[in-house]
Motif scaffolding. Structure first.
Motif, PDB file in Angstrom:
ATOM      1  N   SER A  13       0.815  -1.207   0.000  1.00 51.59           N
ATOM      2  CA  SER A  13       0.000   0.000   0.000  1.00 51.59           C
ATOM      3  C   SER A  13       0.854   1.264   0.000  1.00 51.59           C
ATOM      4  O   SER A  13       1.824   1.392   0.758  1.00 51.59           O
ATOM      5  CB  SER A  13      -0.931  -0.005   1.229  1.00 51.59           C
ATOM      6  OG  SER A  13      -1.722   1.152   1.255  1.00 51.59           O
ATOM      7  N   ARG A  14       0.486   2.201  -0.937  1.00 53.69           N
ATOM      8  CA  ARG A  14       1.114   3.512  -1.079  1.00 53.69           C
ATOM      9  C   ARG A  14       2.597   3.412  -1.418  1.00 53.69           C
ATOM     10  O   ARG A  14       3.404   4.263  -1.048  1.00 53.69           O
ATOM     11  CB  ARG A  14       0.914   4.360   0.174  1.00 53.69           C
ATOM     12  CG  ARG A  14      -0.535   4.606   0.549  1.00 53.69           C
ATOM     13  CD  ARG A  14      -0.698   5.831   1.404  1.00 53.69           C
ATOM     14  NE  ARG A  14      -0.427   7.051   0.624  1.00 53.69           N
ATOM     15  CZ  ARG A  14      -0.476   8.288   1.126  1.00 53.69           C
ATOM     16  NH1 ARG A  14      -0.791   8.465   2.400  1.00 53.69           N
ATOM     17  NH2 ARG A  14      -0.216   9.326   0.375  1.00 53.69           N
ATOM     18  N   ASP A  63      -5.756   2.377  -2.109  1.00 50.36           N
ATOM     19  CA  ASP A  63      -6.773   3.320  -2.575  1.00 50.36           C
ATOM     20  C   ASP A  63      -6.241   4.743  -2.711  1.00 50.36           C
ATOM     21  O   ASP A  63      -6.772   5.525  -3.498  1.00 50.36           O
ATOM     22  CB  ASP A  63      -7.964   3.312  -1.612  1.00 50.36           C
ATOM     23  CG  ASP A  63      -8.672   1.962  -1.579  1.00 50.36           C
ATOM     24  OD1 ASP A  63      -8.591   1.246  -2.601  1.00 50.36           O
ATOM     25  OD2 ASP A  63      -9.276   1.622  -0.546  1.00 50.36           O
ATOM     26  N   ILE A  64      -5.224   5.104  -1.948  1.00 48.49           N
ATOM     27  CA  ILE A  64      -4.635   6.438  -2.032  1.00 48.49           C
ATOM     28  C   ILE A  64      -3.440   6.366  -2.974  1.00 48.49           C
ATOM     29  O   ILE A  64      -2.505   5.594  -2.737  1.00 48.49           O
ATOM     30  CB  ILE A  64      -4.204   6.940  -0.647  1.00 48.49           C
ATOM     31  CG1 ILE A  64      -5.405   6.957   0.304  1.00 48.49           C
ATOM     32  CG2 ILE A  64      -3.583   8.328  -0.744  1.00 48.49           C
ATOM     33  CD1 ILE A  64      -5.062   7.352   1.722  1.00 48.49           C
ATOM     34  N   PRO A  65      -3.435   7.149  -4.039  1.00 48.53           N
ATOM     35  CA  PRO A  65      -2.322   7.053  -4.998  1.00 48.53           C
ATOM     36  C   PRO A  65      -1.018   7.576  -4.423  1.00 48.53           C
ATOM     37  O   PRO A  65      -0.992   8.361  -3.465  1.00 48.53           O
ATOM     38  CB  PRO A  65      -2.804   7.896  -6.182  1.00 48.53           C
ATOM     39  CG  PRO A  65      -3.797   8.830  -5.608  1.00 48.53           C
ATOM     40  CD  PRO A  65      -4.457   8.107  -4.474  1.00 48.53           C
ATOM     41  N   HIS A  66       0.064   7.166  -5.037  1.00 45.42           N
ATOM     42  CA  HIS A  66       1.404   7.572  -4.615  1.00 45.42           C
ATOM     43  C   HIS A  66       1.616   9.051  -4.947  1.00 45.42           C
ATOM     44  O   HIS A  66       1.156   9.539  -5.992  1.00 45.42           O
ATOM     45  CB  HIS A  66       2.444   6.708  -5.339  1.00 45.42           C
ATOM     46  CG  HIS A  66       3.827   6.848  -4.793  1.00 45.42           C
ATOM     47  ND1 HIS A  66       4.712   7.812  -5.246  1.00 45.42           N
ATOM     48  CD2 HIS A  66       4.491   6.162  -3.833  1.00 45.42           C
ATOM     49  CE1 HIS A  66       5.845   7.701  -4.592  1.00 45.42           C
ATOM     50  NE2 HIS A  66       5.750   6.707  -3.736  1.00 45.42           N
ATOM     51  N   PRO A  67       2.310   9.802  -4.095  1.00 42.19           N
ATOM     52  CA  PRO A  67       2.540  11.228  -4.399  1.00 42.19           C
ATOM     53  C   PRO A  67       3.399  11.456  -5.635  1.00 42.19           C
ATOM     54  O   PRO A  67       3.497  12.601  -6.105  1.00 42.19           O
ATOM     55  CB  PRO A  67       3.227  11.746  -3.128  1.00 42.19           C
ATOM     56  CG  PRO A  67       3.732  10.549  -2.418  1.00 42.19           C
ATOM     57  CD  PRO A  67       2.818   9.432  -2.757  1.00 42.19           C
ATOM     58  N   GLY A  68       3.991  10.412  -6.189  1.00 38.92           N
ATOM     59  CA  GLY A  68       4.809  10.585  -7.378  1.00 38.92           C
ATOM     60  C   GLY A  68       4.036  10.990  -8.612  1.00 38.92           C
ATOM     61  O   GLY A  68       4.639  11.477  -9.579  1.00 38.92           O
ATOM     62  N   ILE A  69       2.704  10.841  -8.621  1.00 38.08           N
ATOM     63  CA  ILE A  69       1.915  11.237  -9.788  1.00 38.08           C
ATOM     64  C   ILE A  69       1.375  12.650  -9.651  1.00 38.08           C
ATOM     65  O   ILE A  69       0.657  13.128 -10.541  1.00 38.08           O
ATOM     66  CB  ILE A  69       0.749  10.252 -10.022  1.00 38.08           C
ATOM     67  CG1 ILE A  69      -0.243  10.313  -8.869  1.00 38.08           C
ATOM     68  CG2 ILE A  69       1.264   8.849 -10.221  1.00 38.08           C
ATOM     69  CD1 ILE A  69      -1.500   9.472  -9.103  1.00 38.08           C
ATOM     70  N   GLY A  70       1.709  13.337  -8.566  1.00 36.93           N
ATOM     71  CA  GLY A  70       1.273  14.721  -8.398  1.00 36.93           C
ATOM     72  C   GLY A  70      -0.236  14.834  -8.246  1.00 36.93           C
ATOM     73  O   GLY A  70      -0.868  14.083  -7.500  1.00 36.93           O
ATOM     74  N   ASN A  71      -0.843  15.773  -8.981  1.00 37.98           N
ATOM     75  CA  ASN A  71      -2.280  16.021  -8.916  1.00 37.98           C
ATOM     76  C   ASN A  71      -3.075  15.190  -9.913  1.00 37.98           C
ATOM     77  O   ASN A  71      -4.286  15.399 -10.052  1.00 37.98           O
ATOM     78  CB  ASN A  71      -2.569  17.503  -9.161  1.00 37.98           C
ATOM     79  CG  ASN A  71      -2.035  18.381  -8.040  1.00 37.98           C
ATOM     80  OD1 ASN A  71      -2.002  17.973  -6.877  1.00 37.98           O
ATOM     81  ND2 ASN A  71      -1.593  19.580  -8.384  1.00 37.98           N
ATOM     82  N   ALA A  72      -2.433  14.297 -10.616  1.00 32.53           N
ATOM     83  CA  ALA A  72      -3.156  13.445 -11.559  1.00 32.53           C
ATOM     84  C   ALA A  72      -4.064  12.479 -10.805  1.00 32.53           C
ATOM     85  O   ALA A  72      -3.749  12.038  -9.699  1.00 32.53           O
ATOM     86  CB  ALA A  72      -2.168  12.673 -12.435  1.00 32.53           C
ATOM     87  N   GLU A  99       0.875   0.039 -11.126  1.00 32.47           N
ATOM     88  CA  GLU A  99       2.304   0.330 -11.207  1.00 32.47           C
ATOM     89  C   GLU A  99       2.573   1.828 -11.300  1.00 32.47           C
ATOM     90  O   GLU A  99       3.615   2.297 -10.838  1.00 32.47           O
ATOM     91  CB  GLU A  99       2.913  -0.371 -12.424  1.00 32.47           C
ATOM     92  CG  GLU A  99       3.106  -1.854 -12.248  1.00 32.47           C
ATOM     93  CD  GLU A  99       3.964  -2.434 -13.355  1.00 32.47           C
ATOM     94  OE1 GLU A  99       5.198  -2.334 -13.276  1.00 32.47           O
ATOM     95  OE2 GLU A  99       3.401  -3.004 -14.298  1.00 32.47           O
ATOM     96  N   ILE A 100       1.679   2.579 -11.905  1.00 33.27           N
ATOM     97  CA  ILE A 100       1.915   4.019 -12.051  1.00 33.27           C
ATOM     98  C   ILE A 100       1.607   4.752 -10.748  1.00 33.27           C
ATOM     99  O   ILE A 100       2.406   5.555 -10.270  1.00 33.27           O
ATOM    100  CB  ILE A 100       1.058   4.582 -13.203  1.00 33.27           C
ATOM    101  CG1 ILE A 100       1.395   3.867 -14.510  1.00 33.27           C
ATOM    102  CG2 ILE A 100       1.281   6.078 -13.349  1.00 33.27           C
ATOM    103  CD1 ILE A 100       0.566   4.341 -15.682  1.00 33.27           C
ATOM    104  N   GLY A 101       0.441   4.495 -10.184  1.00 26.09           N
ATOM    105  CA  GLY A 101       0.015   5.198  -8.978  1.00 26.09           C
ATOM    106  C   GLY A 101       0.240   4.459  -7.689  1.00 26.09           C
ATOM    107  O   GLY A 101      -0.097   4.981  -6.620  1.00 26.09           O
ATOM    108  N   GLY A 102       0.792   3.266  -7.733  1.00 28.74           N
ATOM    109  CA  GLY A 102       1.047   2.515  -6.510  1.00 28.74           C
ATOM    110  C   GLY A 102      -0.164   1.742  -6.041  1.00 28.74           C
ATOM    111  O   GLY A 102      -1.294   1.956  -6.479  1.00 28.74           O
ATOM    112  N   ASP A 103       0.067   0.823  -5.126  1.00 30.33           N
ATOM    113  CA  ASP A 103      -0.994  -0.032  -4.611  1.00 30.33           C
ATOM    114  C   ASP A 103      -1.780   0.706  -3.530  1.00 30.33           C
ATOM    115  O   ASP A 103      -1.286   1.632  -2.895  1.00 30.33           O
ATOM    116  CB  ASP A 103      -0.389  -1.325  -4.046  1.00 30.33           C
ATOM    117  CG  ASP A 103      -1.417  -2.427  -3.900  1.00 30.33           C
ATOM    118  OD1 ASP A 103      -1.969  -2.849  -4.929  1.00 30.33           O
ATOM    119  OD2 ASP A 103      -1.680  -2.853  -2.760  1.00 30.33           O
TER     120      ASP A 103
END
Length: 489
Positions: A169-170, A256-265, A250-254
């Motif tokens: 997660s995250r 429900d809350i996306p990884h901060p690496g995708i910014g505001n997307a 893989e892009i937003g991470g595992d």
């Protein structure tokens, strides 16, 4: 005193009155020292605090403040803080991945000098575990992996989907399982995922133009890392409404809350890989995006959905497996991404004009993407600014015009980009025509030298033709000294 002089009494009396009227002496002056301490709203990460652990001393504090205020090289505090927070965040995420390993194996990995560059950890039942680094494989233990080791690792990750992938997660890590015929897990590939700021700087001009972009490369070359940074760049730097169709998180991470690496997307998760083409259309119809990012287009349905999205005027950024664009033209499932390939039968006149056989391959329609990028390595890209022109050149047997972009050796965020343009490769008929021109030039040189005054006598003596009444006029062609035709109009 009665014997004292009366003037002495009068002189002392004003002094006494003055002393009685004077206020008490002021207290000694108090020296106040004001120390300004710049404290971030969040606690500093451990590496950052260690780096500035001596900030309370005078020289270190002055040096730190001079970088912000008086130095010529201005270092933004927010940028330095974000980099430090990013490094600390990656250390924390990497630690969560290493928790999947038994204690002995975890210590072996942590003691490795290339720990920040760890690629993946492989654990197969009955075999010694391996840690893979850019320099090669590293044996973690001679003890083979058991079922208990695999159960301990899988208990700390999420549920495995139909594609046998799971995550933490995250984080951006990917855990892939190998199963036996009974469905039991007998092997794990723990792939390290990391968000690399600036990994898409070489493509910033293409992203800013607003055209659709296709990334091509073999597995493990860094396509997902680049496409994640492009999504962040579109959302944060260019203020676009970005939707990520995340196939296996893989892009937003595992989680429900996306990884901060995708910014505001924003991110749409795909419940089943077979439903990805429907999720693509859903993203367009329900969320009104200006750009859509998708990783690993691999089926014909997904290629058709991507083509539909591009025709609706939405910027599309996607990736596909392959070494070159030529691989896509030969792939019947993905050739629609480059416009489709069809076989065309030419007439006699057209085939003669083109100097080709009557059956040729041509592009069927417009390409889904405006640009294409072949990822050679993490530091080298081959950019095709016109995907349609590239496909047409490949089908015609020519080398397409390509830009080779490489990262500089400085290691800073602003990397130098070297652009080289390869010339078109000559086709077989162009080579043949060039050979004819060269042969014609050589023949003319030979003919001129043969009829030179110095060698004319020798030529006449070697000739078997009678001298009397014989004249040779070359018109519309070139002959050698024996009368053989070398080239003709």
């Amino acid at each position: 005193h009665p014997c004292a002089h009366p003037s002495a009494t009068l002189s002392l009396h004003p002094l006494a009155l003055t002393a009685a009227a004077m206020p008490p002496p002021p207290p000694p002056p108090v020296h106040l020292r004001l120390r300004v301490s710049i404290t971030p709203p969040h606690p500093l990460p451990l590496p950052y605090s260690r780096r500035f652990s001596s900030a309370t001393s005078g020289p270190a504090t002055a040096r730190h403040l001079s970088l912000r205020c008086g130095s010529r090289r201005r270092v933004p505090v927010c940028a330095a803080r974000s980099e430090a927070a990013g490094a600390e965040g990656f250390d924390e995420e990497l630690g969560r991945l290493l928790e999947l390993l038994p204690g002995e194996l975890r210590r072996r990995v942590e003691d490795h000098p290339e720990l920040p560059a760890l690629v993946e950890v492989v654990m197969d039942l009955g075999r010694p575990p391996l840690a893979r680094f850019p320099s090669g494989d590293f044996l973690l233990s001679h003890r083979p992996i058991s079922f208990d080791d695999l159960r301990q690792a899988t208990a700390k990750v999420g549920d495995f989907g139909g594609d046998n992938r799971a995550g933490i997660s995250r984080t951006l890590h990917r855990i892939s399982a190998i199963r036996n015929r009974q469905g039991d897990i007998v092997g794990l590939t723990c792939r390290v995922g990391r968000a690399v700021p600036g990994s898409a700087n070489l493509l910033q001009d293409l992203v800013k133009d607003g055209g659709s972009l296709l990334l091509i490369g073999p597995p493990g070359v860094g396509k997902t890392t680049v496409i994640r940074e492009i999504a962040r760049m579109l959302a944060d730097d260019y203020d676009k409404r970005v939707m990520i169709v995340d196939t296996s998180n893989e892009i937003g991470g595992d989680g429900d809350i996306p990884h901060p690496g995708i910014g505001n997307a924003r991110r749409l998760q795909v419940p089943n890989q077979e439903m990805q083409h429907k999720v693509l259309i859903e993203a367009v119809e329900n969320h009104m995006p200006q750009a859509i990012v998708i990783d690993e287009i691999g089926t014909k349905l997904e290629a058709m959905a991507a083509s539909t999205i591009a025709q609706r005027g939405i910027q599309l950024v996607a990736s596909a497996h392959g070494l070159t664009i030529e691989n896509l033209t030969m792939n019947p499932s993905l050739d629609m991404l480059v416009g489709g390939i069809q076989s065309v039968t030419l007439g006699d006149e057209e085939a003669s004009r083109r100097r080709v056989q009557k059956t040729v391959l041509e592009r069927k329609g417009p390409s889904t993407f405006a640009y294409a990028v072949e990822i050679v390595s993490k530091t080298e890209l081959r950019v095709h600014r016109s995907l349609e022109a590239t496909v047409d050149a490949l089908l015609a047997g020519r080398m397409p015009n390509v830009e080779i972009r490489k990262l500089g050796s400085t290691g800073s965020v602003q990397q130098e980009v070297s652009v080289q343009k390869d010339q078109f490769r000559r086709g077989p008929y162009e080579i043949a025509s060039q050979f004819e021109v060269a042969s014609l030039s050589n023949a003319r040189t030979s003919l001129d030298s043969a009829f030179n005054i110095d060698s004319a006598n020798g030529h006449i003596e070697n000739s078997n033709v009678s001298e009397a009444g014989f004249n040779l006029y070359a018109y519309g062609g070139v002959l050698d000294i024996r009368g053989n035709c070398l080239a003709s109009d």
